[in-house]
Scaffold this motif. Structure first.
Motif, PDB file in Angstrom:
ATOM      1  N   UNK A  33     -84.380 -49.475  50.009  1.00 52.77           N
ATOM      2  CA  UNK A  33     -83.763 -50.132  51.163  1.00 52.77           C
ATOM      3  C   UNK A  33     -83.958 -49.315  52.436  1.00 52.77           C
ATOM      4  N   UNK A  34     -83.557 -49.927  53.532  1.00 56.23           N
ATOM      5  CA  UNK A  34     -83.583 -49.269  54.848  1.00 56.23           C
ATOM      6  C   UNK A  34     -82.844 -47.927  54.779  1.00 56.23           C
ATOM      7  N   UNK A  37     -81.246 -46.575  57.123  1.00 59.79           N
ATOM      8  CA  UNK A  37     -80.030 -46.627  57.936  1.00 59.79           C
ATOM      9  C   UNK A  37     -80.212 -46.092  59.343  1.00 59.79           C
ATOM     10  N   UNK A  38     -81.328 -45.391  59.562  1.00 56.36           N
ATOM     11  CA  UNK A  38     -81.695 -44.898  60.902  1.00 56.36           C
ATOM     12  C   UNK A  38     -80.560 -44.169  61.622  1.00 56.36           C
ATOM     13  N   UNK A  39     -79.658 -43.583  60.868  1.00 60.47           N
ATOM     14  CA  UNK A  39     -78.532 -42.886  61.496  1.00 60.47           C
ATOM     15  C   UNK A  39     -77.395 -43.822  61.853  1.00 60.47           C
ATOM     16  N   UNK A  40     -77.691 -45.128  61.941  1.00 59.95           N
ATOM     17  CA  UNK A  40     -76.653 -46.087  62.353  1.00 59.95           C
ATOM     18  C   UNK A  40     -75.702 -46.382  61.192  1.00 59.95           C
ATOM     19  N   UNK A  41     -76.272 -46.502  59.986  1.00 59.75           N
ATOM     20  CA  UNK A  41     -75.399 -46.743  58.831  1.00 59.75           C
ATOM     21  C   UNK A  41     -74.519 -45.507  58.591  1.00 59.75           C
ATOM     22  N   UNK A  42     -75.091 -44.311  58.781  1.00 62.97           N
ATOM     23  CA  UNK A  42     -74.309 -43.080  58.612  1.00 62.97           C
ATOM     24  C   UNK A  42     -73.192 -43.003  59.653  1.00 62.97           C
ATOM     25  N   UNK A  43     -73.466 -43.559  60.829  1.00 62.26           N
ATOM     26  CA  UNK A  43     -72.458 -43.589  61.890  1.00 62.26           C
ATOM     27  C   UNK A  43     -71.281 -44.471  61.440  1.00 62.26           C
ATOM     28  N   UNK A  49     -77.352 -45.206  49.660  1.00 62.98           N
ATOM     29  CA  UNK A  49     -78.582 -46.007  49.795  1.00 62.98           C
ATOM     30  C   UNK A  49     -79.819 -45.107  49.726  1.00 62.98           C
ATOM     31  N   UNK A  64     -78.574 -39.851  70.481  1.00 66.54           N
ATOM     32  CA  UNK A  64     -78.789 -39.401  69.106  1.00 66.54           C
ATOM     33  C   UNK A  64     -80.051 -38.525  69.010  1.00 66.54           C
ATOM     34  N   UNK A  97     -67.351 -43.705  64.608  1.00 65.01           N
ATOM     35  CA  UNK A  97     -66.862 -44.186  63.308  1.00 65.01           C
ATOM     36  C   UNK A  97     -65.407 -44.588  63.419  1.00 65.01           C
ATOM     37  N   UNK A 103     -76.313 -53.995  62.429  1.00 64.05           N
ATOM     38  CA  UNK A 103     -77.269 -53.187  61.666  1.00 64.05           C
ATOM     39  C   UNK A 103     -76.820 -53.077  60.211  1.00 64.05           C
ATOM     40  N   UNK A 104     -75.563 -52.671  60.037  1.00 71.20           N
ATOM     41  CA  UNK A 104     -75.035 -52.453  58.689  1.00 71.20           C
ATOM     42  C   UNK A 104     -75.068 -53.760  57.894  1.00 71.20           C
ATOM     43  N   UNK A 125     -78.751 -54.963  56.902  1.00 67.82           N
ATOM     44  CA  UNK A 125     -79.310 -54.218  55.773  1.00 67.82           C
ATOM     45  C   UNK A 125     -78.630 -54.661  54.472  1.00 67.82           C
ATOM     46  N   UNK A 160     -81.558 -55.928  52.725  1.00 69.38           N
ATOM     47  CA  UNK A 160     -82.019 -54.683  52.104  1.00 69.38           C
ATOM     48  C   UNK A 160     -82.853 -53.868  53.076  1.00 69.38           C
ATOM     49  N   UNK A 161     -83.526 -54.558  53.974  1.00 66.12           N
ATOM     50  CA  UNK A 161     -84.345 -53.917  54.996  1.00 66.12           C
ATOM     51  C   UNK A 161     -83.819 -54.362  56.355  1.00 66.12           C
ATOM     52  N   UNK A 197     -85.767 -57.645  50.340  1.00 66.87           N
ATOM     53  CA  UNK A 197     -85.989 -57.083  49.002  1.00 66.87           C
ATOM     54  C   UNK A 197     -85.869 -58.184  47.943  1.00 66.87           C
TER      55      UNK A 197
END
Lengths: 306, 352
Positions: A40-41, A43-49, A58, B210, B233, B254-255, B258, B262-263, B318
């Motif tokens: 999968x993706x 997350x490009x830092x955005x999911x971690x954010x 992931x 970032x 957050x 974004x979240x 995905x 999946x992508x 996916x």
């Protein structure tokens, strides 16, 4: 060399020429790509954010899939942002056995498990550290003689230094320069080479984002670069796709072609610009394509200066 | 003793002359600091060299400069290491960036750094009733903010902030790290107000690009960018603050994309970041206006087949079994009663 290959999302979405050019040149470098098409993706830092644990899980899944790839020596990506985001997750996963076990518990539902110590290298790092610059020099069919190339590293592949293991023994923040040189090109020194392209804030502060892209492109223009080369498709989006808008923000014409790293390598390996998808860029890499045709035509000695 | 060549950036705004470089050779043990080198040059060759310093032990934060183009403290950078990092063997020292120069290596911290620090209300606004004696909180609840407490206000992160380079109004890494110092403090009563303020400010938490510059710049491992991500957050996930800068919407879109594909589905990301997290987002006026302004880029990308209609209308996705696995991960992690986070600054690395 066989590698577990993670192309990322953007290289197959909005910059299809990146994945295409990598696939085209891999056999010329004896790199066998075992695509991680279940991953999968990053997350490009955005999911971690949003949630560190979600991003870590992931990516642990991606790492576990890479470790299962039959005969693959390591995992290779072609996106700086993937490299940076995945390195961040891997740093946490490798730092603590307890945390790793916690994440692996979630992966167990799928029968997967990440073992500490995966090697995950961007194509740039692989080229210098595994393939070797001497070997690269030997394979060059069409040296980039008189082509003035500005390296654009971006952020995710050069910072933070400690996490990315950049030190005196591994000066990874100079590798693009080394590759351009090995391919026979002229490295252009300009202010923006290690700065941010602005992409991460394009939806939040468009003006500032485009001002960043426009400023670095302008610096490259002032340094008389023929083109830029980047290992990051997101940088490519802001520097190439958004260049018409960046021109408006900085109030000057830029017309600076931006190549993906595999495209630049491919040109030197003798692949035609069309096969490398150079025609797909928003800013036509006319200077680069003219250069390839003039060299192929073999018009005596190249003009001095460049 | 060894010889070290220093190239110092000199500038006196009152003279009317342009800045210039000046070289001096000093003699010191290689493990001595760049600051000691500068002070020797000042003592031996030119008493007019301007440098601010005090403790010489990386505690007071006075001697922030750029050494070989990188920000840091002159007092905790060894001469031998600085020499190895120099382009031509000469250690280059110049004033920090993003702040006006008062003289030579001294910048005006008040004009930028301290103004921004004050911008985030850098003190505790206690919950009532305020206890008569000390405020007792559980130890674990304070651990999280100890990283930001390590800040010595040297300005190294401000010096090389790339967002501030193009947007001088950006609140910036030092001030935002300081903001997290109080947002993460269980005794503070204004958590939601602080987060709303910094989310809604067009130059607040969502203006950070970032770029990791501040993480590498900080001599005390405060990792300001990581604190900004913590602020995001808390603002987005814990307080659900839907800011006017599209910050929360972008993250949410974004979240969730995905999760679904999946992508990353780039074609949907932009409209949803502007119009909200749904498939009809692109038809909302707020999104349409933003998308229209991007038309020159989009049109050219389609024309050149950089972006194909296929990528827009039939995005990559996916296989079903993998999407199911991704869905399980989302459900498992999002379903936890408390967020699991690992801060390596606090926990450190396993010894093995």
């Amino acid at each position: 060399m066989k590698v577990a290959y993670w192309p990322g999302c953007v290289s197959r979405g909005f910059t299809p020429e990146l994945h295409g050019s990598m696939a085209r040149i891999a056999p010329l470098l004896d790199i066998e790509l075992v695509a991680l098409d279940r991953a999968s993706c990053c997350g490009a830092g955005v999911i971690a954010e949003h949630s560190q644990e979600l991003a870590d899980t992931l990516n642990a899944r991606t790492f576990a899939l890479a470790q299962q790839a039959d005969g693959a020596a390591l995992m290779m990506n072609i996106c700086s942002t993937c490299q940076g985001a995945q390195s961040e997750c891997q740093e946490r996963l490798d730092a603590s056995a307890e945390y790793r076990a916690h994440i692996n518990q979630t992966l167990a539902a799928e029968g997967l498990s990440y073992e500490k110590g995966l090697t995950n290298k961007n194509f740039l790092w692989l080229l210098v550290e595994e393939f070797g610059l001497d070997e690269l020099r030997r394979r060059v069919q069409r040296p980039l003689t008189n082509l003035r190339v500005g390296p654009f590293y971006g952020c995710y592949i050069v910072r933070p230094r400690e996490r990315l293991h950049i030190d005196e023994a591994h000066p990874r923040d100079t590798y693009l320069d080394l590759v351009i040189e090995a391919l026979g090109g002229t490295v252009i020194d300009y202010a923006g080479s290690h700065k941010c392209c602005g992409f991460p804030i394009i939806t939040m502060n468009k003006e500032a984002s485009l001002a960043q892209a426009g400023r670095h492109l302008g610096d490259a223009v002032d340094a008389a670069a023929d083109c830029l080369v980047t290992p990051c498709p997101l940088c490519h989006l802001n520097l190439d796709l958004q260049q018409p808008l960046a021109e408006r923000v900085v109030g000057r014409e830029l017309d600076m072609p931006v190549l993906h790293l595999p495209q630049l390598v491919g040109l030197a390996l003798g692949v035609s610009p069309g096969e490398l998808g150079l025609g797909r860029h928003v800013v036509k890499p006319t200077a680069v394509i003219d250069w390839t045709t003039s060299v192929v035509a073999g018009v005596g000695e190249a003009p001095a200066g460049g | 003793m060894a010889e070290f060549a220093l190239r110092l950036r000199r500038y006196d705004p009152e003279s009317g002359d342009a800045p210039y470089w000046e070289e001096h050779t000093v003699e010191l043990e290689p493990h001595r600091s760049v600051l000691e080198g500068i002070l020797q040059a000042k003592a031996r060759f030119d008493g007019s060299i301007g440098i601010r310093c005090s403790c010489r032990a990386a505690i007071c934060g006075s001697c922030g400069v750029r050494i070989n183009g990188k920000p840091g403290l002159a007092c905790n950078t060894h001469l031998d290491k600085a020499q190895r990092g120099a382009r031509d063997g000469v250690i280059e020292v110049e004033p920090m960036g993003n702040m006006p120069v008062i003289k030579d290596l001294i910048v005006d911290m008040e004009a930028v750094h301290w103004k921004k620090i004050r911008r985030v209300t850098p003190w505790l606004i206690a919950k009532h009733p305020v206890p008569e004696r000390e405020y007792i909180v559980a130890r674990e609840t304070m651990v999280d903010v100890t990283q930001t407490m390590a800040c010595i206000q040297c300005g190294a992160c401000v010096s090389d902030c790339l967002a501030m380079e193009v947007d001088p109004e950006f609140v910036g890494p030092a001030a935002l790290a300081k903001a997290y110092r109080f947002v993460g403090d269980p005794r503070d009563s204004q958590t939601s107000e602080r987060l709303t303020d910094l989310s809604e400010d067009p130059h607040g938490i969502y203006d950070c690009t970032h770029c990791f510059m501040c993480i590498d710049a900080c001599p005390k491992d405060v990792a300001p960018m990581s604190q900004i991500m913590r602020l995001r957050r808390r603002a987005g996930s814990d307080f659900g603050i839907e800011d006017a800068n599209n910050g929360e919407r972008h993250e949410e879109a974004f979240v969730s994309l995905v999760h679904t594909y999946g992508l990353l589905n780039e074609a949907e990301l932009l409209p949803r970041s502007y119009g909200g997290n749904s498939a009809i987002a692109k038809f909302k006026p707020s999104a349409a206006k933003e998308l229209a302004s991007s038309l020159p880029s989009i049109a050219k990308a389609l024309l050149r087949r950089k972006v194909t209609p296929g990528a827009v209308f039939k995005p990559h996705k996916l296989a079903k079994a993998d999407l199911k696995a991704i869905d399980n991960i989302y459900k498992e992690v999002d379903g936890r009663p408390e967020r699991v986070e690992l801060n390596l600054y606090i926990s450190g690395h396993d010894e093995d």
